[in-house]
Design a protein around this motif. Structure first.
Motif, PDB file in Angstrom:
ATOM      1  N   GLY A 113      -2.821 -15.741  -0.927  1.00 24.74           N
ATOM      2  CA  GLY A 113      -3.924 -15.703  -1.896  1.00 24.74           C
ATOM      3  C   GLY A 113      -4.800 -14.475  -1.741  1.00 24.74           C
ATOM      4  N   THR A 114      -5.008 -14.058  -0.514  1.00 26.46           N
ATOM      5  CA  THR A 114      -5.826 -12.877  -0.238  1.00 26.46           C
ATOM      6  C   THR A 114      -5.137 -11.621  -0.757  1.00 26.46           C
ATOM      7  OG1 THR A 114      -6.763 -13.934   1.718  1.00 26.46           O
ATOM      8  CG2 THR A 114      -6.935 -11.538   1.599  1.00 26.46           C
ATOM      9  N   VAL A 115      -3.857 -11.488  -0.452  1.00 26.87           N
ATOM     10  CA  VAL A 115      -3.094 -10.320  -0.899  1.00 26.87           C
ATOM     11  C   VAL A 115      -2.991 -10.306  -2.417  1.00 26.87           C
ATOM     12  CG1 VAL A 115      -0.814  -9.223  -0.862  1.00 26.87           C
ATOM     13  CG2 VAL A 115      -1.807 -10.103   1.258  1.00 26.87           C
ATOM     14  N   SER A 116      -2.632 -11.444  -2.985  1.00 30.64           N
ATOM     15  CA  SER A 116      -2.479 -11.545  -4.435  1.00 30.64           C
ATOM     16  C   SER A 116      -3.780 -11.207  -5.151  1.00 30.64           C
ATOM     17  CB  SER A 116      -2.024 -12.955  -4.813  1.00 30.64           C
ATOM     18  OG  SER A 116      -1.937 -13.094  -6.202  1.00 30.64           O
ATOM     19  N   GLY A 117      -4.871 -11.757  -4.681  1.00 26.21           N
ATOM     20  CA  GLY A 117      -6.167 -11.492  -5.290  1.00 26.21           C
ATOM     21  C   GLY A 117      -6.560 -10.035  -5.209  1.00 26.21           C
ATOM     22  N   TYR A 118      -6.341  -9.417  -4.059  1.00 25.72           N
ATOM     23  CA  TYR A 118      -6.720  -8.012  -3.905  1.00 25.72           C
ATOM     24  C   TYR A 118      -5.875  -7.125  -4.812  1.00 25.72           C
ATOM     25  CZ  TYR A 118      -7.636  -3.424  -2.058  1.00 25.72           C
ATOM     26  OH  TYR A 118      -7.959  -2.091  -1.966  1.00 25.72           O
ATOM     27  N   ILE A 119      -4.569  -7.333  -4.822  1.00 21.17           N
ATOM     28  CA  ILE A 119      -3.690  -6.477  -5.622  1.00 21.17           C
ATOM     29  C   ILE A 119      -3.952  -6.671  -7.116  1.00 21.17           C
ATOM     30  CG2 ILE A 119      -1.275  -6.125  -6.322  1.00 21.17           C
ATOM     31  CD1 ILE A 119      -0.517  -6.464  -3.365  1.00 21.17           C
ATOM     32  N   THR A 120      -4.016  -7.904  -7.570  1.00 27.12           N
ATOM     33  CA  THR A 120      -4.164  -8.143  -9.014  1.00 27.12           C
ATOM     34  C   THR A 120      -5.556  -7.835  -9.539  1.00 27.12           C
ATOM     35  OG1 THR A 120      -4.601 -10.500  -8.669  1.00 27.12           O
ATOM     36  CG2 THR A 120      -2.309  -9.853  -9.068  1.00 27.12           C
TER      37      THR A 120
ATOM     38  N   ASN B 298      -7.394  -5.236  -8.578  1.00 23.02           N
ATOM     39  CA  ASN B 298      -7.721  -3.823  -8.357  1.00 23.02           C
ATOM     40  C   ASN B 298      -6.735  -2.905  -9.080  1.00 23.02           C
ATOM     41  OD1 ASN B 298     -10.084  -3.566  -6.389  1.00 23.02           O
ATOM     42  ND2 ASN B 298      -8.827  -5.213  -5.528  1.00 23.02           N
ATOM     43  N   PRO B 299      -6.772  -2.918 -10.425  1.00 22.77           N
ATOM     44  CA  PRO B 299      -5.847  -2.075 -11.182  1.00 22.77           C
ATOM     45  C   PRO B 299      -6.086  -0.579 -10.996  1.00 22.77           C
ATOM     46  CG  PRO B 299      -7.466  -3.049 -12.645  1.00 22.77           C
ATOM     47  CD  PRO B 299      -7.658  -3.686 -11.286  1.00 22.77           C
TER      48      PRO B 299
ATOM     49  N   ASN C 164      -1.167   2.773  -7.943  1.00 17.94           N
ATOM     50  CA  ASN C 164      -1.434   3.374  -9.247  1.00 17.94           C
ATOM     51  C   ASN C 164      -1.299   4.896  -9.106  1.00 17.94           C
ATOM     52  OD1 ASN C 164      -2.713   4.399 -11.600  1.00 17.94           O
ATOM     53  ND2 ASN C 164      -3.870   2.510 -11.788  1.00 17.94           N
ATOM     54  N   PRO C 165      -0.562   5.534 -10.016  1.00 20.40           N
ATOM     55  CA  PRO C 165      -0.378   6.983  -9.910  1.00 20.40           C
ATOM     56  C   PRO C 165      -1.688   7.785  -9.886  1.00 20.40           C
ATOM     57  CG  PRO C 165       1.110   6.075 -11.541  1.00 20.40           C
ATOM     58  CD  PRO C 165       0.179   4.964 -11.132  1.00 20.40           C
ATOM     59  N   SER C 166      -2.733   7.253 -10.480  1.00 19.44           N
ATOM     60  CA  SER C 166      -4.009   7.977 -10.486  1.00 19.44           C
ATOM     61  C   SER C 166      -4.844   7.724  -9.223  1.00 19.44           C
ATOM     62  CB  SER C 166      -4.825   7.600 -11.723  1.00 19.44           C
ATOM     63  OG  SER C 166      -5.190   6.237 -11.672  1.00 19.44           O
ATOM     64  N   PHE C 167      -4.376   6.829  -8.358  1.00 16.58           N
ATOM     65  CA  PHE C 167      -5.101   6.506  -7.129  1.00 16.58           C
ATOM     66  C   PHE C 167      -4.783   7.549  -6.065  1.00 16.58           C
ATOM     67  CE2 PHE C 167      -4.889   4.248  -2.945  1.00 16.58           C
ATOM     68  CZ  PHE C 167      -6.253   4.075  -2.773  1.00 16.58           C
ATOM     69  N   HIS C 168      -5.812   8.216  -5.573  1.00 16.13           N
ATOM     70  CA  HIS C 168      -5.641   9.156  -4.465  1.00 16.13           C
ATOM     71  C   HIS C 168      -5.733   8.352  -3.169  1.00 16.13           C
ATOM     72  CE1 HIS C 168      -5.898  12.495  -1.768  1.00 16.13           C
ATOM     73  NE2 HIS C 168      -7.028  12.032  -1.295  1.00 16.13           N
ATOM     74  N   ASN C 169      -4.615   8.226  -2.490  1.00 21.03           N
ATOM     75  CA  ASN C 169      -4.559   7.428  -1.269  1.00 21.03           C
ATOM     76  C   ASN C 169      -5.034   8.264  -0.082  1.00 21.03           C
ATOM     77  OD1 ASN C 169      -3.996   5.759   0.844  1.00 21.03           O
ATOM     78  ND2 ASN C 169      -1.829   5.494   0.393  1.00 21.03           N
TER      79      ASN C 169
ATOM     80  N   MET D 134     -13.241  -2.417  -7.577  1.00 19.08           N
ATOM     81  CA  MET D 134     -14.024  -1.963  -6.439  1.00 19.08           C
ATOM     82  C   MET D 134     -13.445  -0.666  -5.924  1.00 19.08           C
ATOM     83  SD  MET D 134     -13.042  -4.102  -2.930  1.00 19.08           S
ATOM     84  CE  MET D 134     -12.680  -5.638  -3.704  1.00 19.08           C
ATOM     85  N   PRO D 135     -14.244   0.281  -5.557  1.00 21.93           N
ATOM     86  CA  PRO D 135     -13.735   1.535  -4.988  1.00 21.93           C
ATOM     87  C   PRO D 135     -13.044   1.254  -3.652  1.00 21.93           C
ATOM     88  CG  PRO D 135     -16.082   1.699  -5.469  1.00 21.93           C
ATOM     89  CD  PRO D 135     -15.661   0.284  -5.705  1.00 21.93           C
ATOM     90  N   PHE D 136     -11.985   1.964  -3.392  1.00 23.27           N
ATOM     91  CA  PHE D 136     -11.247   1.772  -2.143  1.00 23.27           C
ATOM     92  C   PHE D 136     -12.078   2.239  -0.962  1.00 23.27           C
ATOM     93  CE2 PHE D 136      -8.312   3.459   1.104  1.00 23.27           C
ATOM     94  CZ  PHE D 136      -7.699   2.274   1.450  1.00 23.27           C
ATOM     95  N   ASP D 137     -12.153   1.378   0.054  1.00 23.09           N
ATOM     96  CA  ASP D 137     -12.875   1.695   1.283  1.00 23.09           C
ATOM     97  C   ASP D 137     -11.898   1.578   2.447  1.00 23.09           C
ATOM     98  OD1 ASP D 137     -14.479   1.933   3.515  1.00 23.09           O
ATOM     99  OD2 ASP D 137     -15.732   0.199   3.056  1.00 23.09           O
ATOM    100  N   PRO D 138     -11.398   2.697   2.982  1.00 20.78           N
ATOM    101  CA  PRO D 138     -10.422   2.627   4.067  1.00 20.78           C
ATOM    102  C   PRO D 138     -10.967   2.007   5.346  1.00 20.78           C
ATOM    103  CG  PRO D 138     -11.131   4.891   3.724  1.00 20.78           C
ATOM    104  CD  PRO D 138     -11.733   4.068   2.612  1.00 20.78           C
TER     105      PRO D 138
END
Length: 78
Positions: free
Chosen positions: A39-46, A48-49, A68-73, A1-5
């Motif tokens: 579970g929420t944290v684990s699910g989101y992190i794992t 969203n590669p 991820n190095p390619s992720f623009h934060n 999923m695309p990151f949505d701040p």
């Protein structure tokens, strides 16, 4: 999923990786710092590669993650 701040979960988890001492985090560390359920944290992190990747080291068999190095934060600009 695309990151949505604007999404509270996404913002909170990604923000927990911000700062000079938070480049590498375990899921448990993110849970402790955010107060979110494991579970929420684990699910989101794992699941969203595109945002997170395994750190180049896994001490004691612990799963350690980083942004991820390619992720623009977008939170870096705040």
């Amino acid at each position: 999923m695309p990151f949505d701040p604007k999404d509270p979960l996404q913002y909170t988890v990604v923000n927990s990786f911000s700062g000079s001492h938070n480049d590498y985090r375990t899921i448990g560390g993110v849970v402790r710092s955010t107060g979110l359920p494991h579970g929420t944290v684990s699910g989101y992190i794992t699941n969203n590669p595109d945002v997170f990747s395994h750190a180049p080291f896994q001490p004691g068999g612990c799963n350690v993650f980083k942004l991820n190095p390619s992720f623009h934060n977008p939170l870096d600009s705040h």
